[in-house]
Scaffold this active site. Sequence first.
Site, PDB file in Angstrom:
ATOM      1  N   ARG A 168       0.823  -1.215   0.000  1.00 15.62           N
ATOM      2  CA  ARG A 168       0.000   0.000   0.000  1.00 15.62           C
ATOM      3  C   ARG A 168       0.860   1.268   0.000  1.00 15.62           C
ATOM      4  NH1 ARG A 168      -3.012  -3.696  -0.527  1.00 15.62           N
ATOM      5  NH2 ARG A 168      -5.160  -3.882   0.229  1.00 15.62           N
ATOM      6  N   SER A 242     -10.565  -0.487   3.253  1.00 13.09           N
ATOM      7  CA  SER A 242      -9.865  -0.662   4.534  1.00 13.09           C
ATOM      8  C   SER A 242      -9.442   0.710   5.045  1.00 13.09           C
ATOM      9  CB  SER A 242      -8.615  -1.513   4.354  1.00 13.09           C
ATOM     10  OG  SER A 242      -8.945  -2.811   3.942  1.00 13.09           O
ATOM     11  N   GLU A 338      -5.110   4.085   6.263  1.00 13.16           N
ATOM     12  CA  GLU A 338      -4.722   3.860   4.864  1.00 13.16           C
ATOM     13  C   GLU A 338      -5.073   5.057   3.969  1.00 13.16           C
ATOM     14  OE1 GLU A 338      -6.580   1.143   1.823  1.00 13.16           O
ATOM     15  OE2 GLU A 338      -5.222  -0.292   2.746  1.00 13.16           O
TER      16      GLU A 338
END
Length: 342
Positions: A168, A242, A338
């Site tokens: 990520r 998420s 995130e």
Amino acid sequence: MASQLDIQPQYSLRALNTFGIDAAAAHFLKVTDAAQLHALYREPSLRAMPRLILGGGSNLLLTKDFSGLVLHIATQGIAITGEDEQQVFVTAQAGENWHAFVQWTLAQGLPGLENLSLIPGSVGASPIQNIGAYGSEVADFFHSLTAFDMMSGELLHLSKADCAFAYRDSIFKHALRDRAIILEVRFALPKSWQPNLRYAELAAELASRGIANPSAQEIADAVIAIRTRKLPDPAKVGNAGSFFKNPVVSAEQRNSLLVQYPDLVSYLQADGSYKLAAGWLIDQCGWKGKSMGAAGVHENQALVLVNRGGATGADVLRLSNKIREEVQAKYGVILEPEPVIL
Ligand code: EPU
């Protein structure tokens, strides 16, 4: 000249972020053509403004109005642009919808991206946080990209190594943040395709459908079914996927947690560290399905924070901070959000 650019004042971003947060941009430009970026660059007052580069708005939490210039990247186009012995190259413009792009490749008989079906957002945003799901990530199929450099006014051509992909993460979250505007992405899809069924839940879904040797489209359909079951549809319930990354901890920390919590979900990483399932940690703290004001935790996946209707970014942030405090107090693990929080 700036006057050639259709910059709109006080523009609502509500429909342009999947959390459905009602915030406004002081200045807004829909970018459909790289020439607009060249024009922007030539205008010092515009070039100097704080910038937000917006794709699908699916990895963003707006906690206030944005006082600078929002560039909504809306360039369109997908084409097969070459091949060699091992792979077929496909180039997509940044504004293309990610899922539509994946489906297009499958319809052309080009497998590879099927595990990444139904991820919200745009093609141009996909390398920024190296989107991933069900055992694949964009970096696995990425070849190169072209971006407009707001610092030099020139085009940047970046290879996979240049992008510094990690979990990520990429250079676009660091050195090139708000500076490189991704225009098009080139993917390399393998000619000798192998299904990727490493992710247990995906293998189980295909088994439950009685499929032993799945096609890429059958895998895509299984991924779509799992995601639809577990993740809220942003068109119905605002969310950004998420909300936290899965935290990576040392083997020592993971082993001592395991003594106290034998059900702890963890995945061994190549370097010997462990990734913990943040959704499990949050779930164990009792947050699944709970709310704090208009912000809540999704019923089927505790890693996803949702807007239950009329939540502000500050409401979501308050809930996120509360969850982080509780997870840290109970497990000694720090959760990192995130999405980009502005
Ligand atoms: N779990 C719980 N309770 C929950 C949620 C999860 O106990 O409420 C447990 C599950 O039972 C499972 C483990 O935690 O044992 C992992 O859950 P899951 O398979 O749903 O995956 P995840 O690690 O929570 C990651 C990605 C998702 C991606 C899925 C599938 C991150 C931060 N998230 O979630 O990506 O779709 O794996 O590959 O890496 C996103 O990044 O926005 C995203 C949705």
